[in-house]
Design a protein around this motif. Structure first.
Motif, PDB file in Angstrom:
ATOM      1  N   SER A 167      56.270  88.021  45.879  1.00  0.00           N
ATOM      2  CA  SER A 167      55.014  87.277  45.894  1.00  0.00           C
ATOM      3  C   SER A 167      54.544  87.112  47.329  1.00  0.00           C
ATOM      4  N   ASN A 168      53.234  87.033  47.493  1.00  0.00           N
ATOM      5  CA  ASN A 168      52.710  86.824  48.841  1.00  0.00           C
ATOM      6  C   ASN A 168      52.006  85.481  48.912  1.00  0.00           C
ATOM      7  N   GLY A 169      51.648  85.063  50.124  1.00  0.00           N
ATOM      8  CA  GLY A 169      51.049  83.759  50.319  1.00  0.00           C
ATOM      9  C   GLY A 169      49.544  83.736  50.273  1.00  0.00           C
ATOM     10  N   ASP A 170      48.888  84.837  49.943  1.00  0.00           N
ATOM     11  CA  ASP A 170      47.424  84.857  49.978  1.00  0.00           C
ATOM     12  C   ASP A 170      46.785  84.850  48.593  1.00  0.00           C
ATOM     13  N   GLY A 171      47.457  84.238  47.617  1.00  0.00           N
ATOM     14  CA  GLY A 171      46.881  84.135  46.288  1.00  0.00           C
ATOM     15  C   GLY A 171      47.111  85.351  45.421  1.00  0.00           C
ATOM     16  N   GLY A 172      48.017  86.229  45.831  1.00  0.00           N
ATOM     17  CA  GLY A 172      48.317  87.418  45.043  1.00  0.00           C
ATOM     18  C   GLY A 172      49.157  87.086  43.825  1.00  0.00           C
ATOM     19  N   ASP A 173      49.739  88.093  43.246  1.00  0.00           N
ATOM     20  CA  ASP A 173      50.556  87.904  42.050  1.00  0.00           C
ATOM     21  C   ASP A 173      51.819  87.130  42.408  1.00  0.00           C
ATOM     22  N   CYS A 174      52.019  86.015  41.748  1.00  0.00           N
ATOM     23  CA  CYS A 174      53.173  85.168  42.034  1.00  0.00           C
ATOM     24  C   CYS A 174      53.894  84.825  40.734  1.00  0.00           C
ATOM     25  N   VAL A 175      55.176  85.002  40.754  1.00  0.00           N
ATOM     26  CA  VAL A 175      56.012  84.648  39.610  1.00  0.00           C
ATOM     27  C   VAL A 175      57.090  83.705  40.101  1.00  0.00           C
ATOM     28  N   GLU A 176      57.343  82.646  39.328  1.00  0.00           N
ATOM     29  CA  GLU A 176      58.402  81.702  39.650  1.00  0.00           C
ATOM     30  C   GLU A 176      59.363  81.621  38.480  1.00  0.00           C
ATOM     31  N   VAL A 177      60.621  81.351  38.809  1.00  0.00           N
ATOM     32  CA  VAL A 177      61.668  81.247  37.801  1.00  0.00           C
ATOM     33  C   VAL A 177      62.406  79.936  38.011  1.00  0.00           C
ATOM     34  N   ALA A 178      62.665  79.226  36.925  1.00  0.00           N
ATOM     35  CA  ALA A 178      63.492  78.024  36.968  1.00  0.00           C
ATOM     36  C   ALA A 178      64.779  78.339  36.231  1.00  0.00           C
ATOM     37  N   VAL A 179      65.882  78.225  36.954  1.00  0.00           N
ATOM     38  CA  VAL A 179      67.188  78.495  36.364  1.00  0.00           C
ATOM     39  C   VAL A 179      67.918  77.165  36.245  1.00  0.00           C
ATOM     40  N   PRO A 180      68.300  76.773  35.042  1.00  0.00           N
ATOM     41  CA  PRO A 180      68.974  75.486  34.879  1.00  0.00           C
ATOM     42  C   PRO A 180      70.360  75.501  35.507  1.00  0.00           C
ATOM     43  N   ALA A 181      70.771  74.368  36.030  1.00  0.00           N
ATOM     44  CA  ALA A 181      72.079  74.250  36.673  1.00  0.00           C
ATOM     45  C   ALA A 181      73.223  74.474  35.684  1.00  0.00           C
ATOM     46  N   GLN A 182      73.037  74.135  34.440  1.00  0.00           N
ATOM     47  CA  GLN A 182      74.092  74.212  33.435  1.00  0.00           C
ATOM     48  C   GLN A 182      74.010  75.455  32.558  1.00  0.00           C
ATOM     49  N   GLY A 183      73.265  76.469  32.956  1.00  0.00           N
ATOM     50  CA  GLY A 183      73.078  77.632  32.084  1.00  0.00           C
ATOM     51  C   GLY A 183      72.018  77.315  31.048  1.00  0.00           C
ATOM     52  N   GLY A 184      72.023  77.984  29.942  1.00  0.00           N
ATOM     53  CA  GLY A 184      71.078  77.671  28.878  1.00  0.00           C
ATOM     54  C   GLY A 184      69.850  78.539  28.887  1.00  0.00           C
ATOM     55  N   VAL A 185      68.702  77.985  29.308  1.00  0.00           N
ATOM     56  CA  VAL A 185      67.420  78.670  29.218  1.00  0.00           C
ATOM     57  C   VAL A 185      66.842  78.901  30.612  1.00  0.00           C
ATOM     58  N   VAL A 186      66.408  80.114  30.863  1.00  0.00           N
ATOM     59  CA  VAL A 186      65.709  80.472  32.098  1.00  0.00           C
ATOM     60  C   VAL A 186      64.220  80.488  31.777  1.00  0.00           C
ATOM     61  N   THR A 187      63.415  79.889  32.644  1.00  0.00           N
ATOM     62  CA  THR A 187      61.989  79.766  32.407  1.00  0.00           C
ATOM     63  C   THR A 187      61.216  80.506  33.494  1.00  0.00           C
ATOM     64  N   VAL A 188      60.181  81.240  33.097  1.00  0.00           N
ATOM     65  CA  VAL A 188      59.365  82.028  34.022  1.00  0.00           C
ATOM     66  C   VAL A 188      57.915  81.584  33.865  1.00  0.00           C
ATOM     67  N   ARG A 189      57.218  81.458  35.010  1.00  0.00           N
ATOM     68  CA  ARG A 189      55.806  81.078  34.941  1.00  0.00           C
ATOM     69  C   ARG A 189      55.001  81.802  36.011  1.00  0.00           C
ATOM     70  N   ASP A 190      53.686  81.826  35.821  1.00  0.00           N
ATOM     71  CA  ASP A 190      52.737  82.355  36.790  1.00  0.00           C
ATOM     72  C   ASP A 190      52.378  81.210  37.724  1.00  0.00           C
ATOM     73  N   THR A 191      52.644  81.346  39.002  1.00  0.00           N
ATOM     74  CA  THR A 191      52.389  80.285  39.966  1.00  0.00           C
ATOM     75  C   THR A 191      50.936  79.831  39.944  1.00  0.00           C
ATOM     76  N   LYS A 192      50.008  80.770  39.799  1.00  0.00           N
ATOM     77  CA  LYS A 192      48.591  80.438  39.828  1.00  0.00           C
ATOM     78  C   LYS A 192      48.191  79.515  38.679  1.00  0.00           C
ATOM     79  N   ALA A 193      48.933  79.517  37.586  1.00  0.00           N
ATOM     80  CA  ALA A 193      48.602  78.680  36.436  1.00  0.00           C
ATOM     81  C   ALA A 193      49.000  77.227  36.660  1.00  0.00           C
ATOM     82  N   GLY A 194      49.818  76.972  37.666  1.00  0.00           N
ATOM     83  CA  GLY A 194      50.219  75.599  37.967  1.00  0.00           C
ATOM     84  C   GLY A 194      51.302  75.093  37.033  1.00  0.00           C
ATOM     85  N   PRO A 195      51.753  73.886  37.285  1.00  0.00           N
ATOM     86  CA  PRO A 195      52.870  73.334  36.524  1.00  0.00           C
ATOM     87  C   PRO A 195      52.554  73.062  35.058  1.00  0.00           C
TER      88      PRO A 195
END
Length: 73
Positions: free
Chosen positions: A19-47
């Motif tokens: 991902s770049n810092g100029d508003g390009g394509d951004c993907v974020e991943v949240a990995v839980p500390a205890q395993g389980g479910v990994v979550t992926v989101r588009d940064t531009k869509a917000g929380p």
């Protein structure tokens, strides 16, 4: 949507190194500390945007395939 996933609002999100810092394509991943479910989101869509969820073992297999170049044409 996100509110229905326990702990997601307090998850540590990691941004893709491609991902770049100029508003390009951004993907974020949240990995839980205890395993389980990994979550992926588009940064531009917000929380409050849509997320994709994967069981941690399936995400690890996907990432291993990516690292090996398994999806390259």
């Amino acid at each position: 949507m996100i509110d229905s996933l326990p702990g997601l609002n307090t998850s540590r999100w990691l941004k893709s190194s491609y991902s770049n810092g100029d508003g390009g394509d951004c993907v974020e991943v949240a990995v839980p500390a205890q395993g389980g479910v990994v979550t992926v989101r588009d940064t531009k869509a917000g929380p409050r945007g849509h997320v994709l969820t994967f069981p941690a073992p399936q995400w690890e297999r996907f990432m291993a395939t990516v690292r090996r170049g398994g999806f390259e044409g």
